[in-house]
Design an enzyme around this catalytic site. Structure first.
Site, PDB file in Angstrom:
ATOM      1  N   GLU A 180       0.805  -1.214   0.000  1.00 58.59           N
ATOM      2  CA  GLU A 180       0.000   0.000   0.000  1.00 58.59           C
ATOM      3  C   GLU A 180       0.848   1.279   0.000  1.00 58.59           C
ATOM      4  OE1 GLU A 180      -4.185  -1.668   1.743  1.00 58.59           O
ATOM      5  OE2 GLU A 180      -2.944  -0.500   3.126  1.00 58.59           O
ATOM      6  N   GLU A 191      -5.852  -7.310  -2.168  1.00 54.51           N
ATOM      7  CA  GLU A 191      -6.503  -7.389  -0.867  1.00 54.51           C
ATOM      8  C   GLU A 191      -7.965  -7.032  -1.062  1.00 54.51           C
ATOM      9  OE1 GLU A 191      -4.930  -5.145   2.391  1.00 54.51           O
ATOM     10  OE2 GLU A 191      -2.842  -5.532   1.866  1.00 54.51           O
TER      11      GLU A 191
END
Length: 400
Positions: free
Chosen positions: A173, A293
């Site tokens: 991320e 995810e």
């Protein structure tokens, strides 16, 4: 090795679509022989429902059970634990997507690298100096080289030569919030992608970003879940045009990204978010996209297990709608799977498969459907060369 052919993954010339999961904690629990069995257990349970790729951390920077105790100084016992994880995944025919560091403070990440720089007397003031300071970038490059060239103590195979590794991910991320133009992060991606491919030109490489659109595609900013997402220094299209990046990464967390939207609005967002990224991966980037995810928390009281089942099913069906026409959606990785005895790490999103039969069933059906596509010899053959033993896998084709 898994390779890329246009907007599709292939293994030995056959399509390779992914149904997988996240278990970031594998290396840490593998350090202690008393908890190592939990690594085997989660692989066994994942394999039992047909999951084929696991995303996990290939880092732990500083702190408890650190892999990298200080720049280029590694704990061999922890490294052997990562060796165990890789070798154990191989036994269960599960491939690993190894993330190389974290945007967040958990497990060290960029904050720990900057702290090391400060301790060494570098003039760094922000965690985002990770992306621009040449000394800190050299720390991270050393970590890349150490991981990629590691020779597994269980099987004597170098990580960069091991087909058990699905691919590498630069950062979990990644964000650079101090530069909303995206230039700092873009330069870092270019430099690190080149370095990874210099050492390992074969394995797949992803960035690990969440999929937020940025300044290079102003017309796409409204796709983001909120205005803030367009100001965190990432740029989905621009970032994934970097030479050396093999597939696009997108995450899906409407329960944290959207404010007080209804469950129905969450589902509609998921469909739009996925479809827009699939279309851009096909029409602009010409590469696979993996939803690295996706999950919904049941701890905050806003959503129940029934909604979570619907959410997972929506993600799976959206992937399948692309897969059946040879599109760019090449798989998704559920966040996250735990094994029994590790429930203390439940962040609200976790599932222990043998305790949640409805999710296990949804995953198993999706795996069989995905396998039916992987059974083709290539996309041109249509359904003429399906494995004759795959009746159960192909029986779901009509309802796609």
């Amino acid at each position: 090795m898994v390779r890329r052919n246009g907007n599709q993954f292939v293994v030995n010339g056959r399509p390779f679509y992914v149904n997988g999961f996240n278990s970031y904690w594998l290396m840490v629990l593998a350090v202690d022989t008393s908890t190592r069995q939990q690594v085997s257990d989660v692989f066994r349970q994942a394999a039992s429902v047909g999951l084929t790729v696991c995303r996990t951390w290939g880092f732990n920077d500083g702190g408890w059970r650190a892999l990298q105790k200080s720049p280029s100084v590694y704990d061999e016992d922890v490294f052997k634990a990562l060796d165990f994880v890789v070798n154990e995944a191989r036994k269960y025919k599960i491939r690993l997507l190894l993330s190389l560091t974290n945007n967040w403070e958990s497990y060290g990440g960029k904050k720990q690298y900057v702290k090391w720089g400060k301790d060494a007397g570098l003039n760094v003031t922000s965690d985002d100096d990770f992306f621009v300071d040449p000394n800190i970038k050299s720390y991270f490059k050393c970590h890349i080289k150490t991981i990629l060239t590691r020779v597994n103590t269980f099987n004597n195979i170098s990580y960069k030569d091991d087909p058990t590794i699905f691919g590498w991910e630069l950062m979990n991320e990644a964000r650079c919030e101090s530069d909303s133009t995206g230039n700092k992060l873009q330069g870092w991606i270019q430099e690190m992608a080149y370095y990874v491919k210099l050492i390992d030109p074969i394995h797949l490489l992803a960035i690990g970003t969440e999929g937020f659109y940025g300044p290079s595609t102003a017309d796409r900013l409204q796709v983001n879940p909120n205005s803030y997402a367009g100001q965190v220094g990432t740029d989905f299209i621009k970032n994934h045009r970097v030479l050396g990046i093999d597939f696009a990464s997108v995450h899906i967390y409407p329960d944290t990204w959207l404010s007080d939207a209804s469950p129905e609005a969450h589902i509609q967002f998921v469909k739009r978010w996925m479809q827009d990224h699939i279309e851009d991966a096909e029409n602009i980037l010409d590469m696979p996209v993996v939803f690295g995810e996706f999950g919904v928390s049941t701890k905050n009281g806003r959503f129940n297990q029934t909604f979570r089942d619907t959410f997972i099913d929506t993600v799976y069906k959206t992937v399948l709608n692309s897969t059946r026409r040879g599109g760019s959606a090449s798989g998704c990785l559920f966040w996250q799977l735990l094994s029994e005895g590790t429930e203390n790490m439940d962040d609200g999103y976790a599932v222990v498969l043998n305790k949640e039969p409805s999710i296990a069933s949804i995953m198993s059906v999706q795996s069989r459907r995905i396998q039916s596509f992987n059974s083709r010899c290539n996309w041109n053959c249509r359904w003429n060369c399906m494995k004759t033993t795959s009746v159960d896998e192909t029986s779901h084709h009509d309802d796609l």
